[in-house]
Design a protein around this motif. Structure first.
Motif, PDB file in Angstrom:
ATOM      1  N   ARG A 166       2.098  14.407   3.976  1.00 54.62           N
ATOM      2  CA  ARG A 166       3.046  14.030   5.167  1.00 54.62           C
ATOM      3  C   ARG A 166       1.974  14.084   6.318  1.00 54.62           C
ATOM      4  O   ARG A 166       0.959  14.543   6.224  1.00 54.62           O
ATOM      5  CB  ARG A 166       3.894  15.301   5.293  1.00 54.62           C
ATOM      6  N   ALA A 167       2.591  13.269   7.281  1.00 58.41           N
ATOM      7  CA  ALA A 167       1.641  13.287   8.549  1.00 58.41           C
ATOM      8  C   ALA A 167       1.551  14.579   9.138  1.00 58.41           C
ATOM      9  O   ALA A 167       2.409  15.611   8.899  1.00 58.41           O
ATOM     10  CB  ALA A 167       2.439  12.194   9.581  1.00 58.41           C
ATOM     11  N   ALA A 168       0.281  14.695   9.777  1.00 59.17           N
ATOM     12  CA  ALA A 168       0.153  16.068  10.520  1.00 59.17           C
ATOM     13  C   ALA A 168       1.400  16.353  11.532  1.00 59.17           C
ATOM     14  O   ALA A 168       1.500  15.167  12.146  1.00 59.17           O
ATOM     15  CB  ALA A 168      -1.158  15.946  10.976  1.00 59.17           C
ATOM     16  N   LEU A 217      -0.456   4.087   8.629  1.00 61.43           N
ATOM     17  CA  LEU A 217       1.028   3.821   8.950  1.00 61.43           C
ATOM     18  C   LEU A 217       1.819   4.039   7.727  1.00 61.43           C
ATOM     19  O   LEU A 217       3.084   4.539   7.914  1.00 61.43           O
ATOM     20  CB  LEU A 217       1.140   2.362   9.280  1.00 61.43           C
ATOM     21  N   VAL A 218       1.025   4.095   6.503  1.00 60.10           N
ATOM     22  CA  VAL A 218       1.952   4.277   5.339  1.00 60.10           C
ATOM     23  C   VAL A 218       1.926   5.763   4.994  1.00 60.10           C
ATOM     24  O   VAL A 218       2.866   6.208   4.037  1.00 60.10           O
ATOM     25  CB  VAL A 218       1.515   3.380   4.036  1.00 60.10           C
ATOM     26  N   VAL A 219       1.416   6.847   5.693  1.00 54.48           N
ATOM     27  CA  VAL A 219       1.483   8.177   5.448  1.00 54.48           C
ATOM     28  C   VAL A 219       3.112   8.587   5.784  1.00 54.48           C
ATOM     29  O   VAL A 219       3.386   8.060   7.062  1.00 54.48           O
ATOM     30  CB  VAL A 219       0.378   8.991   6.290  1.00 54.48           C
ATOM     31  N   PRO A 220       3.715   9.210   4.879  1.00 54.14           N
ATOM     32  CA  PRO A 220       5.129   9.157   5.301  1.00 54.14           C
ATOM     33  C   PRO A 220       5.360  10.214   6.464  1.00 54.14           C
ATOM     34  O   PRO A 220       4.635  11.102   6.768  1.00 54.14           O
ATOM     35  CB  PRO A 220       5.400  10.114   3.937  1.00 54.14           C
ATOM     36  N   LEU A 233       0.602  -1.396   0.000  1.00 55.02           N
ATOM     37  CA  LEU A 233       0.082   0.088   0.172  1.00 55.02           C
ATOM     38  C   LEU A 233       0.856   1.183   0.082  1.00 55.02           C
ATOM     39  O   LEU A 233       2.061   1.120   0.566  1.00 55.02           O
ATOM     40  CB  LEU A 233      -0.849  -0.004   1.286  1.00 55.02           C
ATOM     41  N   ARG A 234       0.074   2.329  -0.476  1.00 52.18           N
ATOM     42  CA  ARG A 234       0.952   3.649  -0.333  1.00 52.18           C
ATOM     43  C   ARG A 234      -0.357   4.779  -0.644  1.00 52.18           C
ATOM     44  O   ARG A 234      -1.300   4.586  -0.960  1.00 52.18           O
ATOM     45  CB  ARG A 234       1.849   3.943  -1.460  1.00 52.18           C
ATOM     46  N   ALA A 244       5.001  -6.390   8.533  1.00 51.25           N
ATOM     47  CA  ALA A 244       6.484  -6.321   8.041  1.00 51.25           C
ATOM     48  C   ALA A 244       6.584  -5.987   6.933  1.00 51.25           C
ATOM     49  O   ALA A 244       7.791  -5.314   6.594  1.00 51.25           O
ATOM     50  CB  ALA A 244       7.007  -7.756   8.444  1.00 51.25           C
ATOM     51  N   ALA A 245       5.692  -6.530   6.009  1.00 53.92           N
ATOM     52  CA  ALA A 245       6.039  -5.854   4.728  1.00 53.92           C
ATOM     53  C   ALA A 245       5.919  -4.512   4.311  1.00 53.92           C
ATOM     54  O   ALA A 245       6.669  -4.181   3.158  1.00 53.92           O
ATOM     55  CB  ALA A 245       4.893  -6.547   3.679  1.00 53.92           C
ATOM     56  N   HIS A 246       5.202  -3.842   5.166  1.00 52.80           N
ATOM     57  CA  HIS A 246       5.181  -2.278   5.138  1.00 52.80           C
ATOM     58  C   HIS A 246       6.156  -1.662   6.019  1.00 52.80           C
ATOM     59  O   HIS A 246       6.196  -0.464   6.031  1.00 52.80           O
ATOM     60  CB  HIS A 246       3.953  -1.926   5.133  1.00 52.80           C
ATOM     61  N   GLY A 247       7.468  -2.472   6.648  1.00 49.95           N
ATOM     62  CA  GLY A 247       8.337  -1.691   7.319  1.00 49.95           C
ATOM     63  C   GLY A 247       8.427  -2.048   8.829  1.00 49.95           C
ATOM     64  O   GLY A 247       9.052  -1.261   9.432  1.00 49.95           O
TER      65      GLY A 247
END
Length: 352
Positions: free
Chosen positions: A184-186, A214-217, A176-177, A256-259
């Motif tokens: 960017r995160a608030a 979680l995938v929000v930079p 996902l992205r 884990a696949a998303h970091g």
């Protein structure tokens, strides 16, 4: 029950301090249960911050988002009501849905949040004003104030866009992205994570609620950098189109696949109660093929698996806030021995 758990020296020092801030991340129906349980279990002077996915594009939230360029209000509304201290009739009124007009019916609370956003300087101010009306003393924040779209890369190579479209893609989700890439995160979200004593992920839709936030930079990076206790609460049931066939191990592998590797978690919380046949039948009334999540995750050390009865006593397949809240409060303090069973397992099973 016997309890085995690990606590390093640094963790012991950190957990000796009273809790001052707990952050819960997600959305959907799971996050309000966590918030309601935590508020009843944590000391009054321990703050709670909810970080809510901002990628919802279905139903009333999607319509209001498209028509008025506001943040999707549905998940924020439910979190506010979970923490509210108003008469039950007020809560019921804000959940009241006006049907009969073209398109989805709009809950009153969604309309209130949309209107506040349109007359205030920014989205966070609008949520803060709504919280004041509902006597909410904790903090609800969108993962990002950018108007993002969730994008899924599927196992068959296709790319699907849109939170409400992803579960209908008929293929396993690989990654996902969010789009645009510059989202960017608030700022307040990152500050809350940096100050957190504990961070709770789930329960909730694995991809379209938890990972959608979680995938929000900026969010995952901050979660990994903080010394906070990190807790993942696994779902009770699989979700058609998202987690078909997933056990607990596959949920952890998706993180884990998303970091977020398993060793970055302190606890994985798993329900052990058998879901009654009547509840399963009601849960599958729409013909979906949801099944109970199998407790198949083990770990040679970190994280500890905390297994106990977390099932609501109603015919709905839900976590019980009065069971989950006290457990999460104890885990945040590093005391799993006070409840259920906590154990390190044998080996991590990867793969979805």
């Amino acid at each position: 029950m016997s309890v085995i758990y690990r606590t390093s020296d640094s963790e012991a020092v950190r957990r000796a301090r009273p809790l001052s801030q707990v952050v819960a991340i997600g959305g959907g129906s799971g996050l309000p249960v966590v918030l309601a349980g935590l508020r009843r279990s944590l000391p009054a002077d321990c703050g709670i911050t909810a970080v809510v996915t901002a990628a919802d594009d279905g139903g009333s939230s999607g319509t209001l988002r498209e028509q008025y360029d506001v943040l999707p209000p549905g998940d924020i509304r439910n979190c506010l009501l979970a923490l509210s201290r108003v008469a039950p009739e007020v809560s019921a009124a804000l959940q009241y849905r006006f049907d009969g007009l073209p398109g989805p019916g709009h809950p009153v609370g969604n309309l209130l949040l949309a209107a506040l956003e349109m007359v205030t300087p920014d989205e966070v101010t609008a949520i803060r004003l709504a919280a004041g009306l509902l006597r909410v003393e904790d903090v609800i924040l969108p993962a990002t104030t950018t108007r993002v779209q969730l994008v899924a890369e599927l196992a068959d190579g296709r790319e699907v866009r849109g939170e409400s479209t992803i579960p209908r893609s008929a293929a396993p989700i690989a990654r996902l992205r969010v789009d645009p890439p510059g989202a960017r995160a608030a700022h307040d979200v990152l500050r809350a994570l940096e100050r957190a004593d504990a961070i709770i992920l789930g329960p909730g839709s694995l991809y379209t609620s938890i990972l959608a936030a979680l995938v929000v930079p900026g969010i995952l990076e901050t979660v990994l950098a903080t010394p906070a206790t990190r807790i993942f609460v696994c779902n009770l049931m699989t979700e058609p189109g998202e987690t078909d066939g997933y056990g607990v191990a596959a949920h952890v592998a998706a993180l884990a696949a998303h970091g977020l590797p398993p060793e970055a978690l302190d606890y994985v919380v798993v329900n052990t109660a058998r879901i009654p046949a009547k509840a399963l039948a009601r849960h599958s009334v729409d013909g979906t093929a949801a099944t109970p999540v199998q407790a198949d995750f083990t770990s040679a050390g970190r994280p500890c698996v905390v297994s106990t009865d977390l099932l609501d006593d109603s015919l709905m397949v839900l976590h019980a806030h009065d069971k989950l809240g006290p457990l999460l409060a104890r885990l945040a303090l590093g005391r799993p021995e006070d409840h259920g069973e906590a154990r390190p397992g044998v080996a991590l099973t990867r793969g979805a």
